[in-house]
Design a protein around this motif. Structure first.
Motif: not given
Length: 279
Positions: A97-125
């Motif tokens: 939950a910590v990692q997913i929340t921080m990922f969401g914060g990065a998305v909300a902050g319009s940070e550049a997020i590579p594809a592997r990070r999206w995949i990694g977040a999906g696996l964690a979720l």
């Protein structure tokens, strides 16, 4: 070697918070809110001494409402969840939950997020969802949801920490601000405690003053040396340590679902944190 040793000690301290809380609350030595109040009080005592040595009374001015609210959510939900959750499973849900929340914060902050990070977040979720699904080997949804809330609280607090300022001062001030809210919850919520004995008091004081207070202070001291990526990767070990310690110290069972969830969460976060190829 010195940096590796200190990092290992800090990760063990983080995992120990789950073990100590589960041993006290799940073992009937302390009510969840009894534990939370004693933990935050002993944490304040240690952190205030450390912060005062650095900046006198100036650390109190580092208090921020959002930080206090996020830390309070973490402390209360964390203790309440451990009425029913095993230590290892609780640490895994918290970490995911910590990692997913921080990922969401990065998305909300319009940070550049590579594809592997999206995949990694999906696996964690997916790992978190698998752990919380009902069925054989699953967890009670209520405690699982509480631990997910605790993870959201700690994730928001961690995101707020990027705003700058001395982290020791910020943490000490946030712990101080959380005291009245934890005390209010203890006073007004029904079934705040199931009795408090000497073992429960000792476990709460160690969790607050040592594995939280000193652990956080030591962590903030080495994060600049580790760098953001290595610091994040190091935390991948926390749920694994908690699972192992729960089996050895608390006699908890390792289920196939727990193993699969752990692999998905740790693997997903590891993939998301892996450095990209340089072109």
């Amino acid at each position: 070697m010195r940096l590796f040793a200190i990092t290992a000690v800090v990760m063990a301290a983080f995992a120990a918070n789950s073990i100590l809380n589960r041993a006290a609350v799940g073992g009937g030595h302390a009510g969840p809110l009894d534990f939370a109040v004693l933990r935050v009080l002993s944490g304040v005592a240690v952190l205030a001494i450390l912060a005062a040595r650095r900046s006198g009374t100036g650390w109190v001015r580092a208090m921020r409402a959002v930080n206090v609210g996020a830390l309070t959510l973490y402390l209360l939900a964390f203790s309440l969840a451990y009425l029913a959750l095993p230590a290892g499973a609780g640490a895994l849900i918290l970490f995911a939950a910590v990692q997913i929340t921080m990922f969401g914060g990065a998305v909300a902050g319009s940070e550049a997020i590579p594809a592997r990070r999206w995949i990694g977040a999906g696996l964690a979720l997916a790992g978190l969802a698998w752990m919380l699904l009902p069925g054989t080997g699953g967890l009670a949804p209520g405690p699982g949801a509480l631990m997910a809330l605790a993870g959201i609280g700690w994730g928001v607090y961690s995101l707020r920490g990027r705003a700058g300022g001395p982290p020791l001062d910020t943490t000490a001030a946030s712990f101080l601000g959380a005291v009245p809210f934890c005390a209010l919850a203890w006073a007004v919520l029904p079934g705040a405690g199931i009795g408090l004995d000497g073992t429960g008091i000792a476990l709460a004081l160690v969790s607050g003053g040592v594995t939280s207070g000193l652990g956080y202070a030591l962590w903030y001291a080495i994060v600049p040396e580790l760098g953001a990526t290595r610091a994040a990767v190091a935390q991948l070990t926390v749920p694994v340590i908690a699972v192992a310690a729960g089996v050895v110290l608390l006699g908890e069972a390792v289920t196939p679902r727990l193993v699969l969830s752990c692999l998905l969460v740790v693997g997903g976060v590891g993939l998301g944190l892996a450095p990209g190829r340089r072109g």
